[in-house]
Write a protein that holds these residues in place. Structure first.
Motif, short mmCIF file in Angstrom:
data_model
loop_
_atom_site.label_atom_id
_atom_site.label_comp_id
_atom_site.label_asym_id
_atom_site.label_seq_id
_atom_site.Cartn_x
_atom_site.Cartn_y
_atom_site.Cartn_z
N ALA A 1 -15.06 9.57 -2.58
CA ALA A 1 -14.93 8.64 -3.72
C ALA A 1 -15.08 7.20 -3.27
O ALA A 1 -14.64 6.81 -2.19
N LYS A 2 -15.74 6.42 -4.11
CA LYS A 2 -15.88 4.98 -3.90
C LYS A 2 -15.68 4.29 -5.24
O LYS A 2 -15.73 4.94 -6.29
N GLU A 3 -15.47 2.98 -5.20
CA GLU A 3 -15.28 2.25 -6.45
C GLU A 3 -16.59 2.22 -7.23
O GLU A 3 -17.64 1.88 -6.70
N ILE A 4 -16.49 2.59 -8.50
CA ILE A 4 -17.65 2.57 -9.40
C ILE A 4 -17.64 1.32 -10.25
O ILE A 4 -18.65 0.67 -10.44
N LYS A 5 -16.45 0.98 -10.78
CA LYS A 5 -16.35 -0.24 -11.59
C LYS A 5 -14.90 -0.67 -11.71
O LYS A 5 -13.98 0.14 -11.59
N LYS A 6 -14.72 -1.95 -11.95
CA LYS A 6 -13.40 -2.50 -12.24
C LYS A 6 -13.18 -2.42 -13.75
O LYS A 6 -14.11 -2.60 -14.52
N LEU A 7 -11.94 -2.15 -14.13
CA LEU A 7 -11.62 -2.14 -15.55
C LEU A 7 -11.18 -3.55 -15.93
O LEU A 7 -10.28 -4.11 -15.29
#
Length: 111
Positions: free
Chosen positions: A99-105
């Protein structure tokens, strides 16, 4: 608000602890483990490490959370992800293998 776990979830916590924050959702077939097999002796397990899931997280279907992972509040884990490291900042979507960061909320966690 309570936690919600679906059918088929697997919680393995040999000597480690699994902490799940209030209001978190865990989809079907999610695995959360605190210890792996010892690579040199498969009959043994490695030292356990706690897993911490923050408040109001959503762990998508068929995901696996590995030992020592800490997820900050309002972290969303995409379906089928393998989370091998911590994402303590929260308010993000992560996914993939590993897993890696896809987007910030953009909106923070609602109280």
């Amino acid at each position: 608000m309570n936690n919600f776990q679906s059918p088929g979830t697997y919680f393995q916590n040999f000597k480690g602890h699994i902490h799940i924050g209030k209001g978190s959702y865990i989809a079907p077939n999610v695995g959360i483990i605190t210890s792996n097999h010892d690579l040199m002796d498969l009959d043994k397990h490695s030292i356990s490490e706690d897993v911490v899931i923050g408040r109001k997280c959503w762990i998508g279907m068929n995901s696996v959370i590995l030992p020592g992972v800490e997820l900050g509040d309002a972290t969303i884990v995409a379906a089928g992800s393998v989370v091998t490291k911590s994402f303590k900042e929260g308010n993000i979507v992560i996914g993939g293998c590993p897993a890696k960061e896809i987007k910030k909320l953009l909106t923070g966690l609602k109280k």
